[in-house]
Design a protein around this motif. Structure first.
Motif, PDB file in Angstrom:
ATOM      1  N   VAL A   1       1.035  -1.394  -0.144  1.00 25.89           N
ATOM      2  CA  VAL A   1      -0.030   0.166  -0.067  1.00 25.89           C
ATOM      3  C   VAL A   1       0.776   1.743  -0.077  1.00 25.89           C
ATOM      4  CG1 VAL A   1      -1.879  -1.202   0.912  1.00 25.89           C
ATOM      5  CG2 VAL A   1      -0.127   0.178   2.876  1.00 25.89           C
ATOM      6  N   GLU A   2       2.056   1.145  -0.459  1.00 21.68           N
ATOM      7  CA  GLU A   2       3.160   2.475  -0.481  1.00 21.68           C
ATOM      8  C   GLU A   2       2.725   3.393  -1.275  1.00 21.68           C
ATOM      9  OE1 GLU A   2       7.128   1.170   0.726  1.00 21.68           O
ATOM     10  OE2 GLU A   2       6.722   1.252   2.832  1.00 21.68           O
ATOM     11  N   PRO A   3       2.726   4.468  -1.404  1.00 27.78           N
ATOM     12  CA  PRO A   3       2.455   5.082  -2.595  1.00 27.78           C
ATOM     13  C   PRO A   3       3.657   4.597  -3.957  1.00 27.78           C
ATOM     14  CG  PRO A   3       3.042   6.726  -1.082  1.00 27.78           C
ATOM     15  CD  PRO A   3       2.991   5.128  -0.731  1.00 27.78           C
ATOM     16  N   SER A   4       4.757   4.090  -3.595  1.00 30.80           N
ATOM     17  CA  SER A   4       6.094   3.354  -4.213  1.00 30.80           C
ATOM     18  C   SER A   4       5.930   2.620  -4.993  1.00 30.80           C
ATOM     19  CB  SER A   4       7.418   3.923  -3.730  1.00 30.80           C
ATOM     20  OG  SER A   4       7.511   2.367  -2.455  1.00 30.80           O
ATOM     21  N   ARG A   5       4.728   1.476  -4.360  1.00 34.74           N
ATOM     22  CA  ARG A   5       4.630   0.577  -4.756  1.00 34.74           C
ATOM     23  C   ARG A   5       3.951   0.550  -6.679  1.00 34.74           C
ATOM     24  NH1 ARG A   5       6.189  -5.092  -5.442  1.00 34.74           N
ATOM     25  NH2 ARG A   5       4.251  -6.078  -5.068  1.00 34.74           N
TER      26      ARG A   5
ATOM     27  N   SER B   1       0.888  -1.549 -11.172  1.00 34.22           N
ATOM     28  CA  SER B   1      -0.025  -2.817 -11.869  1.00 34.22           C
ATOM     29  C   SER B   1       0.125  -4.184 -11.312  1.00 34.22           C
ATOM     30  CB  SER B   1       1.148  -3.152 -13.424  1.00 34.22           C
ATOM     31  OG  SER B   1       2.347  -3.366 -12.720  1.00 34.22           O
ATOM     32  N   HIS B   2       0.738  -3.932 -10.049  1.00 33.52           N
ATOM     33  CA  HIS B   2       1.712  -5.141  -9.566  1.00 33.52           C
ATOM     34  C   HIS B   2       0.211  -5.651  -8.664  1.00 33.52           C
ATOM     35  CE1 HIS B   2       5.294  -5.778 -10.031  1.00 33.52           C
ATOM     36  NE2 HIS B   2       6.292  -4.632  -9.423  1.00 33.52           N
ATOM     37  N   ILE B   3      -1.146  -4.168  -7.781  1.00 30.19           N
ATOM     38  CA  ILE B   3      -2.069  -4.485  -6.833  1.00 30.19           C
ATOM     39  C   ILE B   3      -3.606  -4.102  -7.371  1.00 30.19           C
ATOM     40  CG2 ILE B   3      -0.555  -4.349  -5.035  1.00 30.19           C
ATOM     41  CD1 ILE B   3      -1.242  -0.967  -4.959  1.00 30.19           C
ATOM     42  N   GLN B   4      -3.561  -4.657  -8.755  1.00 28.52           N
ATOM     43  CA  GLN B   4      -4.663  -3.912  -9.525  1.00 28.52           C
ATOM     44  C   GLN B   4      -5.016  -5.545 -10.830  1.00 28.52           C
ATOM     45  OE1 GLN B   4      -6.717  -2.079  -8.197  1.00 28.52           O
ATOM     46  NE2 GLN B   4      -6.909  -0.486  -9.057  1.00 28.52           N
TER      47      GLN B   4
ATOM     48  N   LEU C   1      -4.238   5.308  -8.112  1.00 23.96           N
ATOM     49  CA  LEU C   1      -4.795   5.457  -6.466  1.00 23.96           C
ATOM     50  C   LEU C   1      -4.578   6.051  -5.811  1.00 23.96           C
ATOM     51  CD1 LEU C   1      -7.848   3.117  -5.748  1.00 23.96           C
ATOM     52  CD2 LEU C   1      -6.308   1.310  -5.741  1.00 23.96           C
ATOM     53  N   GLU C   2      -5.630   7.124  -4.707  1.00 21.43           N
ATOM     54  CA  GLU C   2      -4.646   7.464  -3.698  1.00 21.43           C
ATOM     55  C   GLU C   2      -4.810   6.843  -2.075  1.00 21.43           C
ATOM     56  OE1 GLU C   2      -6.122  11.540  -1.422  1.00 21.43           O
ATOM     57  OE2 GLU C   2      -6.875  10.658  -2.768  1.00 21.43           O
ATOM     58  N   ASP C   3      -5.510   5.506  -2.750  1.00 21.21           N
ATOM     59  CA  ASP C   3      -6.327   4.556  -1.003  1.00 21.21           C
ATOM     60  C   ASP C   3      -6.008   3.504  -1.339  1.00 21.21           C
ATOM     61  OD1 ASP C   3      -6.990   3.303   0.350  1.00 21.21           O
ATOM     62  OD2 ASP C   3      -8.577   4.005   1.111  1.00 21.21           O
ATOM     63  N   ARG C   4      -4.691   2.589  -1.082  1.00 22.07           N
ATOM     64  CA  ARG C   4      -4.184   1.465  -1.686  1.00 22.07           C
ATOM     65  C   ARG C   4      -4.627   0.581  -1.273  1.00 22.07           C
ATOM     66  NH1 ARG C   4       0.377   1.872  -5.315  1.00 22.07           N
ATOM     67  NH2 ARG C   4       0.773   4.159  -5.895  1.00 22.07           N
ATOM     68  N   SER C   5      -5.067   0.877   0.109  1.00 25.61           N
ATOM     69  CA  SER C   5      -6.073  -0.595   0.588  1.00 25.61           C
ATOM     70  C   SER C   5      -6.996  -0.267  -0.170  1.00 25.61           C
ATOM     71  CB  SER C   5      -6.378   0.220   2.067  1.00 25.61           C
ATOM     72  OG  SER C   5      -7.294   1.047   2.086  1.00 25.61           O
ATOM     73  N   LYS C   6      -7.267  -0.108  -1.758  1.00 20.70           N
ATOM     74  CA  LYS C   6      -9.047  -0.312  -1.875  1.00 20.70           C
ATOM     75  C   LYS C   6      -8.391  -1.521  -3.085  1.00 20.70           C
ATOM     76  CE  LYS C   6     -12.136   3.718  -0.186  1.00 20.70           C
ATOM     77  NZ  LYS C   6     -11.073   2.974   0.437  1.00 20.70           N
ATOM     78  N   ALA C   7      -7.045  -1.556  -3.321  1.00 22.91           N
ATOM     79  CA  ALA C   7      -6.858  -1.643  -4.860  1.00 22.91           C
ATOM     80  C   ALA C   7      -7.166  -3.213  -4.827  1.00 22.91           C
ATOM     81  CB  ALA C   7      -5.360  -1.999  -4.989  1.00 22.91           C
ATOM     82  N   ASP C   8      -7.664  -3.927  -5.531  1.00 21.34           N
ATOM     83  CA  ASP C   8      -8.569  -5.095  -5.635  1.00 21.34           C
ATOM     84  C   ASP C   8      -7.815  -6.573  -6.134  1.00 21.34           C
ATOM     85  OD1 ASP C   8      -7.579  -4.767  -8.766  1.00 21.34           O
ATOM     86  OD2 ASP C   8      -9.925  -4.822  -9.626  1.00 21.34           O
TER      87      ASP C   8
END
Length: 205
Positions: free
Chosen positions: A126-130, A133-136, A145-152
């Motif tokens: 969930v860090e901005p540097s990640r 494409s790895h988490i979507q 995606l401002e809130d990375r915890s919402k990545a699908d």
């Protein structure tokens, strides 16, 4: 002149990228290639709209990776370092290329307690540097995606454990092995490893 392929292996969140920077201090002329970098470059260039398209890009990633690795081995680069959670899936091709181009292989395998790895993995994803494409399940260059915890496509703890165990990240080895426990970063000292590799590689004409 002896030539070396250093494989920096181990589960995600063991600190492989950090160790790459440490090794650059004693092996400044080594060429670094990582499959994840290829994934990010291709994702930015092509993008994907669903998991099927994302999976299809994986084939391009590995063709790109092995192609670049083969080119640098063919021209005789003395030290090549590759960082990835290597598994049996990569063993055959890496073995073939190393034998074909007469490279000595060294595996540095980082290991750690699973619960520690999981906490690191959750934080890293969930860090901005990640790279997004790895988490979507869908991604194109410029997506945000401002809130990375919402990545699908954030991995669950059980799935993370299953991947580590099924792919046997903690068992991977090609050539000479150096294993380091990185459960507690405050207790990890890479000085001896760096000196050993520097002496071995730079004095091996």
């Amino acid at each position: 002149m002896e030539k070396y392929l250093i494989l920096l292996a181990g589960s995600p969140a063991t600190g492989k990228s950090y160790l790459v920077e440490e090794l650059k201090q004693v092996l400044p002329d080594m060429f670094v290639i990582t499959p994840d970098e290829g994934k990010e470059v291709i994702a930015d260039a092509v993008g994907f709209n669903n998991l099927k398209e994302k999976a299809a890009l994986e084939t391009q990633v590995w063709d790109f990776y092995y192609g670049v690795l083969n080119l640098y081995m063919k021209i005789g680069k003395k030290v090549i370092l590759s960082e990835y959670p290597f598994s049996e899936k990569q063993r055959r091709r890496l073995s073939e290329l190393s034998a074909q181009h007469k490279y000595k292989v060294i595996t540095i395998r980082l290991v750690a307690d699973f619960d520690v790895l999981w906490e690191r993995r959750k934080k890293r994803d969930v860090e901005p540097s990640r790279h997004l494409s790895h988490i979507q399940s869908h991604y194109h260059y410029g997506d945000e995606l401002e809130d990375r915890s919402k990545a699908d496509q954030l991995i669950t703890k059980s799935a993370f454990k299953q991947i580590i165990e099924s792919r046997r990240y903690n068992d991977f080895q090609l050539g000479e092995l150096y294993e380091i426990d990185v459960t507690d970063y405050s207790k990890v000292d890479y000085s001896e490893l760096k000196q050993t590799l520097q002496n071995k590689i730079m004095n091996d004409k």
